[in-house]
Design a protein around this motif. Structure first.
Motif, short mmCIF file in Angstrom:
data_model
loop_
_atom_site.label_atom_id
_atom_site.label_comp_id
_atom_site.label_asym_id
_atom_site.label_seq_id
_atom_site.Cartn_x
_atom_site.Cartn_y
_atom_site.Cartn_z
N ALA A 114 -22.29 -5.61 -10.60
CA ALA A 114 -21.65 -5.73 -9.38
C ALA A 114 -20.66 -4.53 -9.23
CB ALA A 114 -20.96 -7.18 -9.37
N VAL A 115 -20.35 -3.90 -8.10
CA VAL A 115 -19.48 -2.96 -7.94
C VAL A 115 -18.36 -3.38 -6.62
CG1 VAL A 115 -20.83 -1.23 -8.86
CG2 VAL A 115 -20.90 -1.43 -6.46
N ASP A 116 -17.39 -3.02 -6.72
CA ASP A 116 -16.38 -3.21 -5.76
C ASP A 116 -16.67 -2.30 -4.26
OD1 ASP A 116 -15.05 -4.55 -7.80
OD2 ASP A 116 -13.42 -3.16 -8.25
N ALA A 117 -16.26 -2.70 -3.33
CA ALA A 117 -15.96 -2.20 -2.16
C ALA A 117 -14.79 -2.25 -1.43
CB ALA A 117 -17.28 -2.52 -1.07
N GLY A 118 -14.48 -1.57 -0.52
CA GLY A 118 -13.10 -1.54 0.23
C GLY A 118 -13.46 -1.80 1.35
N MET A 119 -12.29 -2.36 2.46
CA MET A 119 -12.47 -2.52 3.65
C MET A 119 -11.27 -2.12 4.26
SD MET A 119 -14.22 -4.13 6.07
CE MET A 119 -14.95 -5.85 5.58
N CYS A 120 -11.55 -1.09 5.32
CA CYS A 120 -10.46 -0.71 6.01
C CYS A 120 -10.59 -0.95 7.69
CB CYS A 120 -10.52 0.96 5.60
SG CYS A 120 -9.18 1.90 6.82
N ASN A 121 -9.75 -1.45 8.26
CA ASN A 121 -9.85 -1.75 9.71
C ASN A 121 -11.24 -2.17 10.05
OD1 ASN A 121 -7.20 -0.58 9.67
ND2 ASN A 121 -7.78 1.07 11.04
N GLY A 122 -11.63 -3.04 9.40
CA GLY A 122 -12.78 -3.70 9.53
C GLY A 122 -14.19 -3.14 9.05
N GLN A 123 -13.93 -1.77 8.36
CA GLN A 123 -15.32 -1.05 8.03
C GLN A 123 -15.12 -1.18 6.59
OE1 GLN A 123 -15.54 2.80 9.97
NE2 GLN A 123 -16.92 3.49 8.83
N LEU A 124 -16.30 -1.40 6.01
CA LEU A 124 -16.44 -1.23 4.52
C LEU A 124 -16.69 0.25 3.93
CD1 LEU A 124 -19.37 -3.72 3.86
CD2 LEU A 124 -17.30 -3.85 2.70
N SER A 253 1.87 4.70 10.71
CA SER A 253 2.14 5.93 10.92
C SER A 253 2.78 5.86 12.49
CB SER A 253 1.15 6.91 10.87
OG SER A 253 1.35 8.24 11.48
N GLU A 254 3.77 6.73 12.59
CA GLU A 254 4.42 6.80 14.24
C GLU A 254 3.21 7.40 15.18
OE1 GLU A 254 7.74 9.14 13.40
OE2 GLU A 254 8.87 7.79 12.71
N ARG A 255 2.24 8.34 14.73
CA ARG A 255 1.44 8.92 15.68
C ARG A 255 0.04 8.41 14.92
NH1 ARG A 255 -0.50 13.57 13.04
NH2 ARG A 255 0.84 14.35 11.24
N LYS A 256 -0.86 8.73 15.75
CA LYS A 256 -2.21 8.45 15.43
C LYS A 256 -2.88 9.38 14.20
CE LYS A 256 -4.18 5.93 19.52
NZ LYS A 256 -4.36 4.70 18.55
N LEU A 257 -3.38 9.21 13.32
CA LEU A 257 -3.90 9.89 12.48
C LEU A 257 -5.31 10.00 12.18
CD1 LEU A 257 -1.63 8.58 9.22
CD2 LEU A 257 -1.42 10.75 10.78
N LYS A 258 -5.85 10.92 12.03
CA LYS A 258 -7.44 11.19 11.76
C LYS A 258 -7.46 11.00 10.24
CE LYS A 258 -7.81 14.92 15.11
NZ LYS A 258 -7.95 16.53 15.31
N ALA A 259 -8.72 10.28 9.78
CA ALA A 259 -8.70 9.77 8.63
C ALA A 259 -10.24 9.84 8.32
CB ALA A 259 -8.40 8.28 8.31
N ILE A 266 -12.42 8.48 11.41
CA ILE A 266 -11.80 7.55 12.33
C ILE A 266 -10.41 7.97 12.78
CG2 ILE A 266 -13.09 5.56 11.17
CD1 ILE A 266 -10.62 4.89 9.52
N VAL A 267 -9.96 7.40 13.71
CA VAL A 267 -8.28 7.77 14.22
C VAL A 267 -7.84 6.46 14.48
CG1 VAL A 267 -7.16 8.93 16.18
CG2 VAL A 267 -9.41 9.80 15.19
N SER A 268 -6.36 6.23 13.94
CA SER A 268 -5.65 5.02 14.08
C SER A 268 -4.14 5.39 13.46
CB SER A 268 -6.33 3.99 13.18
OG SER A 268 -5.54 2.66 13.77
N ASN A 269 -3.20 4.61 13.95
CA ASN A 269 -2.03 4.75 13.47
C ASN A 269 -1.45 3.40 12.72
OD1 ASN A 269 -1.55 2.81 15.49
ND2 ASN A 269 0.03 3.51 16.52
N ARG A 270 -2.62 2.58 12.38
CA ARG A 270 -2.62 1.42 11.64
C ARG A 270 -3.64 1.27 10.42
NH1 ARG A 270 0.88 -3.22 11.74
NH2 ARG A 270 0.04 -4.85 10.61
N PHE A 271 -3.50 1.23 9.35
CA PHE A 271 -4.72 1.09 8.44
C PHE A 271 -4.68 -0.09 7.49
CE2 PHE A 271 -4.43 5.61 9.61
CZ PHE A 271 -5.70 6.02 10.08
N GLU A 272 -5.46 -0.90 7.89
CA GLU A 272 -5.45 -2.31 6.97
C GLU A 272 -6.43 -2.14 5.83
OE1 GLU A 272 -3.21 -4.75 7.40
OE2 GLU A 272 -2.49 -4.73 9.52
N PHE A 273 -6.09 -2.45 4.46
CA PHE A 273 -7.06 -2.10 3.55
C PHE A 273 -6.90 -3.49 2.49
CE2 PHE A 273 -5.43 2.18 4.27
CZ PHE A 273 -6.80 2.69 4.17
N HIS A 274 -8.16 -3.74 2.17
CA HIS A 274 -8.27 -4.90 1.12
C HIS A 274 -9.67 -4.47 0.24
CE1 HIS A 274 -10.48 -7.06 4.38
NE2 HIS A 274 -11.20 -7.54 3.19
#
Length: 285
Positions: A114-124, A253-259, A266-274
């Motif tokens: 079993a290996v871990d994965a991450g989630m960012c803004n609803g995307q694995l 971020s104060e401005r939208k960031l490319k990531a 992806i582009v956003s100014n808020r990144f939620e991870f778990h």
């Protein structure tokens, strides 16, 4: 005789060389297993579900792996990854630098973990997410994607090294927020990206943690001087780099960031991870 059915999912945009590799795998499996494994190859339309299969094999690069993870987010079957992209960073984390023959023998051993994965803004994601500079580099790389790999990354990164400006973020690892101005901002599950850049060399895909790298603003001279050290993974004790671990993190971020997320933009100014501990079962040595 019980037969195991393998869904072999192949990057639809793969090269002729990669197609030849896929057919070599199919032929070798037939020879080595005497028909006890039956490989069903999908070059274009992947199946809507994985019912009826015993294992899943995925051939491509980090972007293909990311597509697989999000197309089948609840896959609990053993998964094997085959190298067929420009970066192949997650493949390297799993199998290292092995020959295709040695790699196939590992896969046929059917030992999964079993290996871990991450989630960012609803995307694995499997590898990692780089905000700001990494997103700009990826957008530049799209114009030279045919080159790919470490050379392609350098060609895309060098102009950004001179022109990219640091940016302010707010970050929370829980209830407390910190504010920083950064040149690099990364949240990784694995350790390598960009076709060979060891950004977070000690990151583990087995530890139920996400790894965070923040880099303070740097002069152009320092950017050029330290880039090779970061590529080699010889930067963990440099004072302007900050490493942390967390199961959950929010970055604003104060401005939208490319990531870049596993090589996809992806582009956003808020990144939620778990972190998703032990989310996929992968065939490994």
């Amino acid at each position: 005789m019980e037969i195991s059915h393998i869904a072999f999912l192949i990057n639809p945009f793969c090269s002729k060389r990669t197609r030849t590799y896929a057919h070599w795998v199919e032929e070798q499996v037939e020879l080595k297993t005497q028909g006890t494994l039956r490989v069903v190859m999908f070059f274009q339309d992947w199946p809507p579900n994985l019912d009826g299969f015993n294992q899943i094999w995925v051939l491509g690069g980090d972007g293909t792996y990311n597509y697989f993870a999000n197309a089948y987010p609840n896959c609990h079957l053993p998964i094997a990854f085959f190298k067929g992209g420009t970066g192949n960073d997650f493949y390297w984390k799993l199998y290292g630098d092995v020959t295709k023959e040695a790699h196939l023998n590992i896969i046929l051993s059917e030992k999964s973990r079993a290996v871990d994965a991450g989630m960012c803004n609803g995307q694995l994601f499997l590898n990692g997410v780089g905000m700001g500079l990494e997103g700009e580099v990826l957008e530049s790389m799209n114009a030279i994607r045919a080159i790919g790999g470490l050379i392609g990354y350098f060609l895309a990164a060098i102009p950004q090294i001179f022109t990219f400006r640091s940016f302010p973020i707010r970050m929370s690892l829980g209830s407390e927020w910190i504010e920083r101005r950064v040149f690099l901002c990364m949240v990784f599950n694995s350790s390598r990206a960009g076709g060979g850049f060891h950004f977070i060399p000690n990151a583990s895909i087995w530890d139920n943690q996400l790894d965070i790298l923040l880099c303070e603003p740097l002069s152009i001279f320092k950017r050029i001087w330290y880039l090779p050290k970061i590529q080699q993974g010889k930067h963990e004790h440099i004072s302007f780099l900050h490493f942390q671990q967390a199961k959950q993190v929010t970055i604003l971020s104060e401005r939208k960031l490319k990531a870049q997320i596993d090589g996809e933009l992806i582009v956003s100014n808020r990144f939620e991870f778990h972190v998703l501990p032990g989310h996929f079962h992968v065939i490994v040595p």
